[in-house]
Scaffold this motif. Structure first.
Motif, short mmCIF file in Angstrom:
data_model
loop_
_atom_site.label_atom_id
_atom_site.label_comp_id
_atom_site.label_asym_id
_atom_site.label_seq_id
_atom_site.Cartn_x
_atom_site.Cartn_y
_atom_site.Cartn_z
N ALA A 229 2.96 -6.03 -10.61
CA ALA A 229 2.70 -7.47 -10.41
C ALA A 229 3.89 -8.14 -9.73
N GLN A 230 5.10 -7.70 -10.08
CA GLN A 230 6.29 -8.26 -9.44
C GLN A 230 6.35 -7.84 -7.98
N ASP A 231 6.06 -6.57 -7.71
CA ASP A 231 6.07 -6.08 -6.32
C ASP A 231 5.06 -6.83 -5.46
N LEU A 232 3.89 -7.14 -6.02
CA LEU A 232 2.83 -7.81 -5.28
C LEU A 232 2.98 -9.34 -5.30
N LYS A 233 4.05 -9.81 -5.96
CA LYS A 233 4.35 -11.26 -6.02
C LYS A 233 3.14 -12.05 -6.52
N CYS A 267 -6.49 -6.06 -2.62
CA CYS A 267 -6.64 -5.72 -1.21
C CYS A 267 -5.79 -6.59 -0.30
N GLN A 268 -5.04 -7.52 -0.92
CA GLN A 268 -4.10 -8.37 -0.19
C GLN A 268 -4.78 -9.13 0.94
N THR A 269 -5.90 -9.78 0.60
CA THR A 269 -6.65 -10.53 1.61
C THR A 269 -6.30 -12.01 1.61
N LEU A 270 -5.51 -12.46 0.64
CA LEU A 270 -5.20 -13.88 0.52
C LEU A 270 -3.84 -14.17 1.13
N GLY A 271 -3.78 -15.22 1.97
CA GLY A 271 -2.53 -15.58 2.63
C GLY A 271 -1.65 -16.40 1.71
N ASP A 272 -1.79 -17.74 1.80
CA ASP A 272 -1.10 -18.64 0.86
C ASP A 272 -1.85 -18.50 -0.45
N ARG A 273 -1.48 -17.47 -1.23
CA ARG A 273 -2.38 -17.03 -2.30
C ARG A 273 -2.54 -18.02 -3.44
N VAL A 312 -3.29 11.41 -10.47
CA VAL A 312 -2.68 10.38 -9.61
C VAL A 312 -2.30 9.17 -10.46
N VAL A 313 -1.03 8.81 -10.43
CA VAL A 313 -0.54 7.63 -11.16
C VAL A 313 -0.63 6.42 -10.24
N VAL A 314 -1.19 5.35 -10.74
CA VAL A 314 -1.31 4.13 -9.94
C VAL A 314 0.06 3.48 -9.82
N THR A 315 0.53 3.35 -8.59
CA THR A 315 1.80 2.70 -8.29
C THR A 315 1.54 1.60 -7.26
N THR A 316 2.56 0.82 -6.97
CA THR A 316 2.44 -0.20 -5.94
C THR A 316 2.09 0.44 -4.61
N GLU A 317 2.75 1.54 -4.31
CA GLU A 317 2.52 2.23 -3.04
C GLU A 317 1.09 2.76 -2.96
N TYR A 318 0.59 3.30 -4.07
CA TYR A 318 -0.79 3.81 -4.09
C TYR A 318 -1.79 2.68 -3.80
N LEU A 319 -1.58 1.53 -4.44
CA LEU A 319 -2.50 0.40 -4.24
C LEU A 319 -2.44 -0.12 -2.81
N ARG A 320 -1.23 -0.18 -2.27
CA ARG A 320 -1.09 -0.66 -0.89
C ARG A 320 -1.73 0.31 0.10
N ASP A 321 -1.52 1.60 -0.12
CA ASP A 321 -2.08 2.61 0.79
C ASP A 321 -3.60 2.70 0.68
N THR A 322 -4.10 2.56 -0.55
CA THR A 322 -5.53 2.75 -0.78
C THR A 322 -6.35 1.52 -0.43
N PHE A 323 -5.85 0.35 -0.77
CA PHE A 323 -6.63 -0.88 -0.59
C PHE A 323 -6.00 -1.85 0.42
#
Length: 407
Positions: A229-233, A267-273, A312-323
């Motif tokens: 959550a911190q990585d994804l702000k 999926c990081q689709t929101l800009g000014d989230r 497979v462990v869910v990490t920030t990198e996994y979520l960014r790469d996958t979604f």
């Protein structure tokens, strides 16, 4: 160790120096004038309970199930790295300031060597000691180590968060710290709030945000991985989602809207989230077609999470790469929201026409006919002209409305 023994032993062995200065601290509900000492950095250790590094501890424990190092030197080096990673620019600025001017603000330590307040200053002095091949001294107030775990935490909160000008505290780390102490039963919400100078309403909101944050991590199949959550702000979006969702009364509606927002955040689709989350929720409430489309995307996200290999462990990198890098999925979500936003804009414009008529009627209704005789002749003429124009415009609008209704 007793205070007197700690001071006298340190002075005799050369790792403690008296400064002759003192500093007033507000501790345990009262002001105390505390003598300032200088203690050599090799006699000091980091406070593992420090809330500022809560998410870093979370990350480390997720990657190292065996837990934190038992060796004190190894543990101190690990936490020093965490403190530096928390805000590298700030640490560098502080280190240059200490190098050029000396340590200006005193720290607080216990007689067992644990640094309760001043971990950044302690880290800087450690780094300068290593670079200069000499052991520097930390200027500090000294308190007895008879404090239990909760008292130490209370002391830390009072110093770092309970002053009039609170020190900057990473928002996610604050939530994680509250979760560790309040939700795990080590402190009551009232105790934590009192030490941290928080209003009860702030504590209530924080606990609700923690629940939402945990729901998001469960959604991602990464329970307890607060560092994600911190990585994804996510602090702003989680706060907006928690506040806005509280106004949705139907439980099923809340769940659907929450999951749709989670999928878009993932999926990081929101800009000014922070702003877009509020707008997105409002549109999901008003637009059934949008909700149906977004739920289809949400189901796809959940299915892909479910299909991931067990090892497979869910990490920030996994979520960014996958979604986060899935262009098709992201563009579909965005296009659906754009259509809904346009519809909502049109809806607002249409509603604005009705509001304009109601506002005009309301404004005329505020005229007090009992005092019109007191107006000057030129004011009455001005009002007469305005009312005549209003009547003509109202008739024009009324004609169009009637024709439209007649088909």
């Amino acid at each position: 160790m007793e205070m007197e023994k700690f001071i006298n032993t340190g002075i005799a062995e050369g790792w403690v120096r008296k400064t002759g200065n003192s500093e007033r601290k507000f501790i345990n509900g009262q002001n105390q004038d505390c003598p300032i000492y200088e203690v050599r950095v090799d006699k000091l250790h980091f406070n593992v309970q420090n809330g500022r590094i809560a998410t870093f501890i979370s990350r480390y424990q997720a990657e190292h199930p065996e837990g934190l190092p038992q060796d004190q030197a190894e543990l101190d080096n690990l936490i020093a790295g965490m403190v530096e990673a928390d805000n590298p620019k700030h640490l560098k600025t502080t280190m240059l300031d200490i190098k050029n001017k000396g340590q200006q603000q005193s720290a607080i330590i216990l007689t067992n060597g644990v640094v309760i307040d001043g971990n950044r200053r302690f880290t800087c002095l450690r780094k300068l000691s290593a670079a200069e091949n000499t052991l520097r001294m930390l200027r500090c107030c000294v308190f007895p180590d008879t404090y239990d775990e909760n008292a130490i935490k209370g002391l830390e909160l009072e110093i770092q968060l309970g002053e009039d000008t609170k020190q900057e505290y990473d928002a996610i780390s604050r939530l994680v710290d509250i979760d560790r102490w309040v939700n795990e039963g080590r402190m009551t919400a009232e105790e934590y709030a009192k030490h941290a100078n928080m209003k009860q309403s702030e504590m209530k909101n924080s606990l609700a945000q923690i629940d939402m944050l945990k729901d998001f991590l469960e959604f991602c199949e990464a329970p307890g991985a607060f560092h994600i959550a911190q990585d994804l702000k996510l602090q702003g979006p989680i706060e907006s989602l928690t506040t806005r969702l509280g106004k949705v009364k139907n439980k099923d509606d809340r769940e659907e809207i929450k999951n749709a927002v989670f999928a878009n955040l993932l999926c990081q689709t929101l800009g000014d989230r922070t702003r877009e989350v509020r707008e997105f929720i409002d549109n999901l409430i008003d637009d059934d077609k949008l909700r149906e489309e977004q739920l289809d995307y949400t189901v796809e996200v959940l299915e892909r999470l479910e299909e991931k290999p067990e090892d497979v462990v869910v990490t920030t990198e996994y979520l960014r790469d996958t979604f986060g890098s899935d262009t098709r999925l992201k563009e579909g979500m965005k296009a659906s929201r754009t259509v809904a936003r346009t519809k909502a804009g049109n809806r607002n414009i249409k509603n604005g026409q009705v509001r304009a008529v109601r506002n005009a009627l309301s404004n005329v209704g505020e005229v007090d006919v009992e005092i019109l005789h007191k107006l000057e002749p030129e004011q009455l003429v001005d009002m007469q002209d305005g009312l005549q124009s209003l009547l003509e415009k109202a008739q024009e609008v009324l004609d169009v409305v009637q024709k439209t209704l007649e088909g």
